[in-house]
Design a protein around this motif. Structure first.
Motif, PDB file in Angstrom:
ATOM      1  N   MET A 108      -2.571   8.627   8.113  1.00 52.16           N
ATOM      2  CA  MET A 108      -2.841   8.771   6.757  1.00 52.16           C
ATOM      3  C   MET A 108      -3.999   9.917   6.517  1.00 52.16           C
ATOM      4  SD  MET A 108      -2.120   5.346   4.495  1.00 52.16           S
ATOM      5  CE  MET A 108      -1.843   4.265   5.727  1.00 52.16           C
ATOM      6  N   HIS A 109      -4.943   9.861   7.660  1.00 57.28           N
ATOM      7  CA  HIS A 109      -5.821  10.763   7.653  1.00 57.28           C
ATOM      8  C   HIS A 109      -5.273  12.058   7.817  1.00 57.28           C
ATOM      9  CE1 HIS A 109      -9.865  12.506   8.709  1.00 57.28           C
ATOM     10  NE2 HIS A 109      -9.352  13.135   9.695  1.00 57.28           N
ATOM     11  N   LYS A 110      -4.459  12.495   8.634  1.00 58.86           N
ATOM     12  CA  LYS A 110      -3.507  13.644   8.626  1.00 58.86           C
ATOM     13  C   LYS A 110      -3.166  14.126   7.367  1.00 58.86           C
ATOM     14  CE  LYS A 110      -1.405  12.486  12.700  1.00 58.86           C
ATOM     15  NZ  LYS A 110      -0.404  12.490  13.487  1.00 58.86           N
ATOM     16  N   GLU A 111      -2.189  13.176   6.719  1.00 63.72           N
ATOM     17  CA  GLU A 111      -1.816  13.426   5.446  1.00 63.72           C
ATOM     18  C   GLU A 111      -2.859  13.906   4.418  1.00 63.72           C
ATOM     19  OE1 GLU A 111       1.663  13.120   4.761  1.00 63.72           O
ATOM     20  OE2 GLU A 111       1.506  13.469   6.773  1.00 63.72           O
ATOM     21  N   ILE A 112      -3.844  13.233   4.377  1.00 55.14           N
ATOM     22  CA  ILE A 112      -5.087  13.439   3.403  1.00 55.14           C
ATOM     23  C   ILE A 112      -5.381  15.066   3.870  1.00 55.14           C
ATOM     24  CG2 ILE A 112      -7.405  13.190   2.884  1.00 55.14           C
ATOM     25  CD1 ILE A 112      -6.970  10.179   3.317  1.00 55.14           C
ATOM     26  N   ILE A 113      -5.628  15.413   5.006  1.00 58.83           N
ATOM     27  CA  ILE A 113      -5.891  16.825   5.440  1.00 58.83           C
ATOM     28  C   ILE A 113      -4.948  17.908   5.057  1.00 58.83           C
ATOM     29  CG2 ILE A 113      -6.129  18.379   7.555  1.00 58.83           C
ATOM     30  CD1 ILE A 113      -7.724  15.846   8.942  1.00 58.83           C
ATOM     31  N   ARG A 114      -3.808  17.362   5.037  1.00 62.22           N
ATOM     32  CA  ARG A 114      -2.489  18.323   4.475  1.00 62.22           C
ATOM     33  C   ARG A 114      -2.351  18.049   2.898  1.00 62.22           C
ATOM     34  NH1 ARG A 114       1.222  15.313   8.132  1.00 62.22           N
ATOM     35  NH2 ARG A 114       0.852  16.361  10.293  1.00 62.22           N
ATOM     36  N   GLY A 115      -3.399  17.486   2.131  1.00 60.29           N
ATOM     37  CA  GLY A 115      -3.323  17.481   0.906  1.00 60.29           C
ATOM     38  C   GLY A 115      -2.498  16.346   0.183  1.00 60.29           C
ATOM     39  N   ASN A 116      -1.930  15.380   1.186  1.00 59.09           N
ATOM     40  CA  ASN A 116      -0.960  14.287   0.658  1.00 59.09           C
ATOM     41  C   ASN A 116      -1.750  13.142   0.148  1.00 59.09           C
ATOM     42  OD1 ASN A 116       0.785  16.330   1.084  1.00 59.09           O
ATOM     43  ND2 ASN A 116       1.541  15.467   3.121  1.00 59.09           N
ATOM     44  N   TRP A 117      -2.042  12.876  -0.856  1.00 62.61           N
ATOM     45  CA  TRP A 117      -2.602  11.412  -1.222  1.00 62.61           C
ATOM     46  C   TRP A 117      -1.514  10.878  -2.319  1.00 62.61           C
ATOM     47  CZ3 TRP A 117      -7.609   9.582  -1.080  1.00 62.61           C
ATOM     48  CH2 TRP A 117      -8.777  10.637  -0.733  1.00 62.61           C
ATOM     49  N   ASN A 118      -1.106   9.958  -1.325  1.00 66.27           N
ATOM     50  CA  ASN A 118      -0.042   9.009  -1.901  1.00 66.27           C
ATOM     51  C   ASN A 118      -0.934   7.575  -2.138  1.00 66.27           C
ATOM     52  OD1 ASN A 118       2.070   7.606  -2.843  1.00 66.27           O
ATOM     53  ND2 ASN A 118       3.296   7.665  -0.856  1.00 66.27           N
ATOM     54  N   PHE A 119      -1.428   7.648  -3.051  1.00 67.10           N
ATOM     55  CA  PHE A 119      -2.423   6.293  -3.111  1.00 67.10           C
ATOM     56  C   PHE A 119      -1.904   5.445  -4.727  1.00 67.10           C
ATOM     57  CE2 PHE A 119      -4.213   9.412  -5.986  1.00 67.10           C
ATOM     58  CZ  PHE A 119      -5.136   8.784  -7.133  1.00 67.10           C
ATOM     59  N   TRP A 120      -2.403   4.128  -4.431  1.00 65.99           N
ATOM     60  CA  TRP A 120      -1.804   3.136  -5.327  1.00 65.99           C
ATOM     61  C   TRP A 120      -0.389   3.169  -5.619  1.00 65.99           C
ATOM     62  CZ3 TRP A 120      -4.572  -0.623  -6.092  1.00 65.99           C
ATOM     63  CH2 TRP A 120      -6.077  -0.705  -6.187  1.00 65.99           C
ATOM     64  N   ASP A 121       0.363   3.463  -4.399  1.00 66.91           N
ATOM     65  CA  ASP A 121       1.761   3.316  -4.428  1.00 66.91           C
ATOM     66  C   ASP A 121       2.066   1.794  -3.812  1.00 66.91           C
ATOM     67  OD1 ASP A 121       4.416   3.230  -3.738  1.00 66.91           O
ATOM     68  OD2 ASP A 121       4.443   5.315  -3.334  1.00 66.91           O
ATOM     69  N   PRO A 122       2.692   0.832  -4.712  1.00 63.31           N
ATOM     70  CA  PRO A 122       2.636  -0.449  -4.072  1.00 63.31           C
ATOM     71  C   PRO A 122       3.492  -0.727  -2.945  1.00 63.31           C
ATOM     72  CG  PRO A 122       3.059  -0.407  -6.412  1.00 63.31           C
ATOM     73  CD  PRO A 122       2.980   1.094  -5.993  1.00 63.31           C
ATOM     74  N   THR A 123       4.324   0.162  -2.547  1.00 59.11           N
ATOM     75  CA  THR A 123       5.250  -0.094  -1.471  1.00 59.11           C
ATOM     76  C   THR A 123       4.911   1.216  -0.136  1.00 59.11           C
ATOM     77  OG1 THR A 123       7.105   1.116  -2.325  1.00 59.11           O
ATOM     78  CG2 THR A 123       7.188  -0.939  -2.945  1.00 59.11           C
ATOM     79  N   ALA A 124       4.050   1.901  -0.471  1.00 60.34           N
ATOM     80  CA  ALA A 124       3.754   2.774   0.562  1.00 60.34           C
ATOM     81  C   ALA A 124       2.690   2.469   1.317  1.00 60.34           C
ATOM     82  CB  ALA A 124       3.699   4.198  -0.136  1.00 60.34           C
ATOM     83  N   ASN A 125       2.604   3.167   2.514  1.00 55.68           N
ATOM     84  CA  ASN A 125       1.523   3.025   3.256  1.00 55.68           C
ATOM     85  C   ASN A 125       1.024   1.528   3.806  1.00 55.68           C
ATOM     86  OD1 ASN A 125       1.245   5.757   3.207  1.00 55.68           O
ATOM     87  ND2 ASN A 125      -0.344   5.729   1.334  1.00 55.68           N
ATOM     88  N   LEU A 126       2.119   0.700   3.993  1.00 51.83           N
ATOM     89  CA  LEU A 126       1.858  -0.675   4.167  1.00 51.83           C
ATOM     90  C   LEU A 126       1.556  -0.771   6.011  1.00 51.83           C
ATOM     91  CD1 LEU A 126       4.290  -2.714   1.463  1.00 51.83           C
ATOM     92  CD2 LEU A 126       2.101  -1.492   1.420  1.00 51.83           C
ATOM     93  N   GLY A 127       0.576  -1.679   5.987  1.00 48.70           N
ATOM     94  CA  GLY A 127       0.303  -1.842   7.519  1.00 48.70           C
ATOM     95  C   GLY A 127       0.363  -3.611   7.640  1.00 48.70           C
ATOM     96  N   LEU A 128      -0.255  -3.925   8.793  1.00 50.17           N
ATOM     97  CA  LEU A 128       0.001  -5.384   9.187  1.00 50.17           C
ATOM     98  C   LEU A 128      -1.130  -5.856   9.292  1.00 50.17           C
ATOM     99  CD1 LEU A 128       2.297  -5.092  12.396  1.00 50.17           C
ATOM    100  CD2 LEU A 128       2.921  -5.740   9.951  1.00 50.17           C
ATOM    101  N   GLU A 129      -1.319  -7.102   9.205  1.00 52.42           N
ATOM    102  CA  GLU A 129      -2.487  -7.842   9.275  1.00 52.42           C
ATOM    103  C   GLU A 129      -2.670  -8.417  10.567  1.00 52.42           C
ATOM    104  OE1 GLU A 129      -3.948 -10.284   5.889  1.00 52.42           O
ATOM    105  OE2 GLU A 129      -3.208  -8.502   4.328  1.00 52.42           O
ATOM    106  N   LEU A 130      -3.969  -8.905  10.991  1.00 54.92           N
ATOM    107  CA  LEU A 130      -4.207  -9.429  12.320  1.00 54.92           C
ATOM    108  C   LEU A 130      -4.695 -10.839  12.289  1.00 54.92           C
ATOM    109  CD1 LEU A 130      -5.895  -6.234  13.662  1.00 54.92           C
ATOM    110  CD2 LEU A 130      -3.645  -7.118  14.027  1.00 54.92           C
ATOM    111  N   LYS A 131      -5.021 -11.321  11.178  1.00 52.82           N
ATOM    112  CA  LYS A 131      -5.591 -12.492  10.963  1.00 52.82           C
ATOM    113  C   LYS A 131      -4.718 -13.738  11.764  1.00 52.82           C
ATOM    114  CE  LYS A 131      -8.051 -15.735   7.852  1.00 52.82           C
ATOM    115  NZ  LYS A 131      -7.961 -16.158   6.415  1.00 52.82           N
ATOM    116  N   GLY A 132      -5.170 -14.746  12.396  1.00 53.32           N
ATOM    117  CA  GLY A 132      -4.544 -15.499  13.024  1.00 53.32           C
ATOM    118  C   GLY A 132      -3.284 -15.236  14.005  1.00 53.32           C
ATOM    119  N   LYS A 133      -3.259 -13.997  14.333  1.00 50.27           N
ATOM    120  CA  LYS A 133      -2.121 -13.497  14.823  1.00 50.27           C
ATOM    121  C   LYS A 133      -2.351 -13.852  16.648  1.00 50.27           C
ATOM    122  CE  LYS A 133       0.598 -11.349  11.853  1.00 50.27           C
ATOM    123  NZ  LYS A 133       0.668 -10.098  11.463  1.00 50.27           N
TER     124      LYS A 133
END
Ligand SMILES: NC(=O)c1ccc[n+]([C@@H]2O[C@H](COP(=O)([O-])OP(=O)(O)OC[C@H]3O[C@@H](n4cnc5c(N)ncnc54)[C@H](O)[C@@H]3O)[C@@H](O)[C@H]2O)c1
Ligand SMILES: O=C(O)[C@H](O)CO
Length: 327
Positions: free
Chosen positions: A123-148
């Motif tokens: 996403m850092h690279k995307e920002i540098i390219r001018g691609n701000w895809n924010f507040w998109d509920p199904t985009a850019n989703l990652g994983l959580e680590l809690k309890g894993k």
């Protein structure tokens, strides 16, 4: 007796100060490239010791050509590029710098884990390219680590510090695969020792911290990745040779595993068009595990002290091959 050391890259000033204080002459190679073995061998004829930082192949041929050296002082904990048996035979001491870099390297593994889990570098690279895809509920989703579950292959100094961070921050469960039992980790971190296959099957994060040896060379290959969970993240801050890079790329492309964080690659540097550099769930750094000011100062000081102690006929501060036969 003349005492002189050749230093293969610019090192923190503290190393030079220690050498000066002890009357040791030194030459520092200041260009921002590593010299080849062929370039170095004739130069080293005029020196009694070498401080090595970088991928120099300190193999049998190199050591035989430089058998007058009293010590190869590694400014690293890893010494997979040194033929230890040949050094012993030739009576050349080998020093390294363990311990002082464990925290910084564990931080790098933790950083890569977080970056991969949240696609941060992509996403850092995307920002540098001018691609701000924010507040998109199904985009850019990652994983959580809690309890894993964190699975560490090679639970030594660095693995222990990574586990402390993962347990402290996310209450992760710790399993490990090692040659022997790590009693301290079992007692203090609740670590459970399992087989390699069990670790691959049960871990949400697999982080490798062994040295590169014939047994660990390409330990992470197609077969190993195929046993991991599809949402698992693979982290390698140890040595690039421990994973097969083509198999890793395939495992990520096929969704066999979810993501990867790499401080070390195979080869180094990786090609600019390596597909790993354009994958959302992959974070790559250029072998900077120990690269903090404090840590590099501490490593440089030990590397210099190992040279000084060799010239004094004393046991090394940290020895791979002791200079005991000189005492
Ligand atoms: N990315 C970097 O800049 C960076 C910085 C420091 C160290 N390193 C790498 O990290 C490695 C580990 O450093 P450390 O100080 O934690 O070492 P360590 O010796 O404390 O820990 C390594 C652990 O791996 C275990 N081990 C060895 N062979 C094994 C095998 N075949 N299977 C399972 N376990 C095995 C050992 O028993 C030990 O517990 C170094 O050898 C070096 O290659 C990389
Ligand atoms: O082994 C180490 O200390 C690091 O990888 C630096 O080479």
């Amino acid at each position: 007796m003349r005492k002189s050391v050749y230093i293969t890259r610019t090192v923190p000033e503290i190393a030079l100060q220690h050498l000066k204080d002890n009357g040791i002459e030194y030459t520092v190679w200041t260009e921002r490239r590593h010299q080849s073995e062929e370039e170095l061998i004739p130069i080293l004829k005029d020196y009694d010791a070498i401080i090595v930082s970088g991928p120099l192949k300190v193999n049998r041929a190199f050591l035989e050509a430089c058998s007058h050296l009293r010590i190869v002082s590694m400014m690293s904990v890893g010494y997979d590029n040194v033929d230890v048996a040949a050094a012993k035979e030739l009576g050349i001491a080998v020093g390294n710098t363990p311990g002082v870099l464990s925290g910084a390297t564990a931080d790098t593994a933790f950083l890569l884990l977080l970056a991969a889990s949240r696609k941060a570098f992509h996403m850092h690279k995307e920002i540098i390219r001018g691609n701000w895809n924010f507040w998109d509920p199904t985009a850019n989703l990652g994983l959580e680590l809690k309890g894993k579950t964190l699975g560490i292959v090679g639970l030594g100094r660095i693995g222990f510090e990574l586990a402390q961070r993962c347990i402290g921050a996310y209450g992760m469960k710790l399993i490990y695969h090692n040659r022997g039992t790590n009693e301290e980790a079992e007692r203090e971190l609740g670590a459970v020792r399992v087989s390699f296959d069990e670790l691959l099957q049960q871990s949400d994060v697999v982080s490798v911290h062994t040295a590169l040896t014939p047994e660990t060379k390409e330990l992470f290959n197609k077969e190993a990745f195929s046993k991991m969970k599809p949402n698992a993240i693979f982290v390698n801050t140890a040595r690039g040779g421990i994973h097969n890079e083509a198999d890793l790329i395939a495992a990520l492309e096929n969704g066999t595993i979810w993501g990867a964080g790499l401080d070390v690659t195979n080869p180094e540097p990786m090609a600019a068009d390596n597909p790993l550099l354009n994958m959302h769930n992959v974070a790559v750094l250029p072998h900077i595990g120990s690269a903090t000011i404090d840590t590099r100062n501490a490593m440089a000081a030990i590397a210099a002290k190992n040279v000084i102690r060799t010239f004094e006929g004393k046991a090394l501060e940290h020895a791979v091959v002791e200079n005991i036969h000189r005492l």
